[in-house]
Enzyme design. Structure first.
Site, PDB file in Angstrom:
ATOM      1  N   LYS A  13      25.873  52.514  -5.537  1.00 13.88           N
ATOM      2  CA  LYS A  13      24.932  53.456  -5.679  1.00 13.88           C
ATOM      3  C   LYS A  13      25.633  54.753  -5.488  1.00 13.88           C
ATOM      4  CE  LYS A  13      21.065  52.807  -3.821  1.00 13.88           C
ATOM      5  NZ  LYS A  13      21.283  51.781  -3.076  1.00 13.88           N
ATOM      6  N   ARG A  88      11.822  54.343  -3.913  1.00 12.16           N
ATOM      7  CA  ARG A  88      12.222  52.746  -3.175  1.00 12.16           C
ATOM      8  C   ARG A  88      10.638  52.823  -2.835  1.00 12.16           C
ATOM      9  NH1 ARG A  88      17.003  54.050  -0.126  1.00 12.16           N
ATOM     10  NH2 ARG A  88      18.216  51.991   1.070  1.00 12.16           N
ATOM     11  N   ARG A 127      32.122  47.210   5.170  1.00 12.62           N
ATOM     12  CA  ARG A 127      32.035  48.291   4.479  1.00 12.62           C
ATOM     13  C   ARG A 127      32.104  49.071   5.544  1.00 12.62           C
ATOM     14  NH1 ARG A 127      26.703  50.774   1.169  1.00 12.62           N
ATOM     15  NH2 ARG A 127      25.579  50.945   3.121  1.00 12.62           N
ATOM     16  N   ARG A 160      28.572  50.845   9.314  1.00 10.43           N
ATOM     17  CA  ARG A 160      26.782  51.596   9.591  1.00 10.43           C
ATOM     18  C   ARG A 160      26.455  51.019  10.940  1.00 10.43           C
ATOM     19  NH1 ARG A 160      24.608  53.660   4.311  1.00 10.43           N
ATOM     20  NH2 ARG A 160      22.831  52.268   5.357  1.00 10.43           N
ATOM     21  N   ARG A 171      17.008  44.229   4.457  1.00 13.95           N
ATOM     22  CA  ARG A 171      17.648  45.357   3.394  1.00 13.95           C
ATOM     23  C   ARG A 171      17.482  44.376   2.355  1.00 13.95           C
ATOM     24  NH1 ARG A 171      22.252  47.749   5.775  1.00 13.95           N
ATOM     25  NH2 ARG A 171      22.000  49.669   3.521  1.00 13.95           N
TER      26      ARG A 171
HETATM   27  P1  AMP Z   1      20.618  53.650   1.845  1.00 17.77           P
HETATM   28  O1  AMP Z   1      21.389  54.836   2.903  1.00 17.77           O
HETATM   29  O2  AMP Z   1      20.473  54.050   0.658  1.00 17.77           O
HETATM   30  O3  AMP Z   1      20.877  52.428   2.303  1.00 17.77           O
HETATM   31  O4  AMP Z   1      19.218  53.617   3.402  1.00 17.77           O
HETATM   32  C1  AMP Z   1      19.643  53.641   4.658  1.00 17.77           C
HETATM   33  C2  AMP Z   1      18.220  53.801   5.391  1.00 17.77           C
HETATM   34  O5  AMP Z   1      17.523  54.658   5.389  1.00 17.77           O
HETATM   35  C3  AMP Z   1      17.274  52.820   5.054  1.00 17.77           C
HETATM   36  O6  AMP Z   1      17.385  51.115   5.334  1.00 17.77           O
HETATM   37  C4  AMP Z   1      15.615  52.750   5.014  1.00 17.77           C
HETATM   38  O7  AMP Z   1      15.307  52.531   7.009  1.00 17.77           O
HETATM   39  C5  AMP Z   1      15.900  54.660   4.843  1.00 17.77           C
HETATM   40  N1  AMP Z   1      15.422  55.165   3.924  1.00 17.77           N
HETATM   41  C6  AMP Z   1      16.793  56.138   3.232  1.00 17.77           C
HETATM   42  N2  AMP Z   1      16.102  56.250   2.019  1.00 17.77           N
HETATM   43  C7  AMP Z   1      14.902  55.783   1.992  1.00 17.77           C
HETATM   44  C8  AMP Z   1      13.530  55.538   1.033  1.00 17.77           C
HETATM   45  N3  AMP Z   1      13.805  56.718  -0.038  1.00 17.77           N
HETATM   46  N4  AMP Z   1      12.322  55.316   1.664  1.00 17.77           N
HETATM   47  C9  AMP Z   1      12.508  55.202   2.507  1.00 17.77           C
HETATM   48  N5  AMP Z   1      13.643  54.158   4.038  1.00 17.77           N
HETATM   49  C10 AMP Z   1      14.972  54.723   3.305  1.00 17.77           C
END
Ligand code: AMP
Length: 213
Positions: A13, A88, A127, A160, A171
């Protein structure tokens, strides 16, 4: 153009959103990036989000919706945006519907990137991203020229803390339980477009452009 990128962690994404914004007049809004920025800047919101993120769980909806509502008010998003990693959960999608209604705006597409689980785990654990510009590398498919250093700006590459195998597995489970139901939500609005998210980054981008055209 207002687009949502839906897809499991590691489905590309962020990478694809960055490619689209380079070629189009739209901005990317990544809730994951925003939360990481809050943590880096040691804000109260960053502190609240920390334990959820480290465990690979979702940050509570009210925190996310408040943060996104503030971002969507910014004039630079008026011409359009790509939402990456938001919504989400169903309450987040309903919250976004309400924000859009109040603003007399509509979504154009919800792109769903399909990638098998084994491939996602392989991608995420390998990654790395640039600590400065955020450019994403993969140690197996797309390594940097020099170990640990970004090709673009020479800054340090970071792994990360939530890209370890244990957290990644959680996740993916969270995605299936809480985010996949959104496909039904947006299907009812006729917005779902499936994209094959496997193979070469450029080929995936071409598939996305075909849909956007
Ligand atoms: P990402 O970089 O999109 O994979 O997000 C990393 C982490 O941030 C996720 O595993 C969640 O803990 C938190 N996070 C990001 N976006 C959201 C969202 N829309 N709702 C809830 N938690 C989020």
């Amino acid at each position: 153009m207002r687009i949502i990128f839906l897809g499991p962690p590691g489905s590309g994404k962020g990478t694809q959103a960055k490619m689209i914004i380079k070629d189009h007049h739209v901005k990317q809004l990544s809730t994951g990036d925003l939360l990481r920025e809050h943590r880096k800047n040691d804000t109260a919101l960053g502190h609240k989000a920390q334990e959820y993120m480290d465990a690979g769980n979702l940050v509570p909806d009210d925190i996310i919706l408040g943060m996104v509502a503030e971002e969507l008010k910014k004039p630079e998003l008026a011409a359009g945006y790509i939402l990456d990693g938001f919504p989400r959960t169903c309450p987040q999608a309903e919250g976004l519907d309400k924000l859009l209604r109040e603003d007399h705006k509509e979504l154009d597409h919800v792109l769903v990137l399909n990638v098998p689980d084994e491939e996602l785990i392989r991608r995420l654990t390998a990654r790395r991203s640039c600590s400065q510009c955020g450019h994403i590398y993969n140690l197996v498919f797309n390594p940097p020229k020099k170990d640990g250093v970004c090709d673009i700006d020479g800054a340090e590459l970071i792994h990360r803390s939530d890209d370890t195998e244990e957290t990644v597995v959680n996740r993916l489970a969270v995605y299936k339980k809480q985010t996949l139901p959104l496909i039904d939500h947006y299907d009812q609005q006729g917005l779902i477009r499936y994209i094959d998210g496997t193979g070469n980054v450029q080929d995936i981008y071409k598939r996305i452009l075909d849909v956007l055209r």
